[in-house]
Design a protein around this motif. Sequence first.
Motif, PDB file in Angstrom:
ATOM      1  N   UNK A  91      -8.074   0.834  11.356  1.00 48.47           N
ATOM      2  CA  UNK A  91      -6.728   0.846  10.752  1.00 48.47           C
ATOM      3  C   UNK A  91      -6.592  -0.141   9.579  1.00 48.47           C
ATOM      4  N   UNK A  92      -7.338  -1.235   9.613  1.00 45.03           N
ATOM      5  CA  UNK A  92      -7.253  -2.208   8.505  1.00 45.03           C
ATOM      6  C   UNK A  92      -7.685  -1.561   7.193  1.00 45.03           C
ATOM      7  N   UNK A  93      -8.805  -0.854   7.208  1.00 48.20           N
ATOM      8  CA  UNK A  93      -9.288  -0.253   5.959  1.00 48.20           C
ATOM      9  C   UNK A  93      -8.317   0.842   5.501  1.00 48.20           C
ATOM     10  N   UNK A  94      -7.780   1.599   6.453  1.00 47.71           N
ATOM     11  CA  UNK A  94      -6.846   2.676   6.092  1.00 47.71           C
ATOM     12  C   UNK A  94      -5.678   2.095   5.295  1.00 47.71           C
ATOM     13  N   UNK A  95      -5.124   0.981   5.755  1.00 38.13           N
ATOM     14  CA  UNK A  95      -3.947   0.460   5.044  1.00 38.13           C
ATOM     15  C   UNK A  95      -4.308  -0.428   3.866  1.00 38.13           C
TER      16      UNK A  95
END
Length: 452
Positions: A168-172
């Motif tokens: 989720x970190x890379x997605x956002x």
Amino acid sequence: MSQAPVFPDGFLWGAATAAHQIEGSPLADGAGPSIWTRFAHTPGMTLNGDTGDVACDHYRRWKDDVKLMRDLGLQAYRFSVAWARVLPEGTGRINQAGLDFYSRLVDELLANGIEPLLTLYHWDLPAALDDRGGWLNRDSADWFAEYASVMYKALDGRVKKWVTLNEPWVITDGGYLHGALAPGHRSLFEAPIASHNLMRAHGAAVRAYREIGAHEIGLVVNIEPKYAASDSEADRVATRRAHAYMNEQYLHPALLGRYPEELEDVFGAAWPEWPKQDFELIRQKLDFVGINYYTRGVTEANDSYPLKAGSVRQPLATYSETGWEFYPKGLTDLLVWFKQTYGDTPVYITENGAAMYDPPAAEVDADGRGRVRDPLRTAYLRQHIGAIHDAIQAGVDVRGYMLWSLLDNLEWSLGYSKRFGMVHVNYATQQRTPKDSAHWYSGVIRSHGRSL
Ligand code: LGS
């Protein structure tokens, strides 16, 4: 290591990929477009305009690829499902042909004695859902649970290890804050909202799993230890912020039901007040956490936006082709930190690997077999698997290792320029050639780590 390393019985050795990075044929058999198809076809968004239209052509070569996995001796294979193949509009109508592709793949894996680890979301949101606001829309949690439930009903039992979200970190950070990844937004205000909804979606999918599924489900995060570049107060505070932003932003809500305080400082006026009941949804019992590990950060205070922290280059270190420092001990430190902070949730290393310099093409030896000499990748893998062994010795419950990646593939906005595969792919002919590192890894699997 003076004695041969001993890995726990049942420790699972495998490799990982993701749908958009290998499959190609993104619109075949009734699939809908995803944000990645749209993004890559927008001029200027990817290096050389590279797209996933062909990639490794795995959508058509899946059977040969499973044979390759079997020949390498893989015990497990982590892959992702392209949501828009199964639900072309993201919700509602099911595209049976899309579902059948994954069903056949799973059957083939099982027939070859390879355990599937299925990731539900590896970044390719159906474009139709982005048109409804994507992860900024609070309804995204329901959309995701609907899609996840379709998959559980079709495959639970054959698939016994499920992953909700990949990173989720890379997605956002990539998709909503800095715009380097799809959908390409740049907004400090959107980033925490997208993150929060991703975590609500994760919680909703785990909840749905407990109704339908009978096996294991977890979350995959990319985390890296942050070490202060100096003892100065400014660097230490910056390190705390970087650690909260990258490592605790997702694990804290998922496992402890709250955000770390530092995020208020990172996002300032863009940090909203969250409804209390959201944390009941987000915090679900997990059967495991998947950790993707590539590098560490040596952190200093600086004026970079919005973290006011950045990594300092280490003059004596080895760097990969993507510019990430080679630092195996960071993986041991990280695993020990994980156990101290979050307790005894089992861990899988769901990605680890490196784009290292590879000779430009596979050479052909006297017997007509291809060969790629990639000693730096083997060194990277050996030392990182050793670092996992150290963490196991220190009491961390690590249950498996998925090498990134089975194949050279599409590295998102960096296109085909970076090769992470243990198997070389000639993109003109789609010829697969196991690199020296793949032969080495086969030996590690065969000896259950003793040949490390
Ligand atoms: O291909 C991706 C691999 C390659 O390196 C995969 O799809 C992702 O799940 C994952 O993000 N991958 C990856 N991550 C490395 C992240 C390192 C971040 C270092 C940032 C330094 C500025």
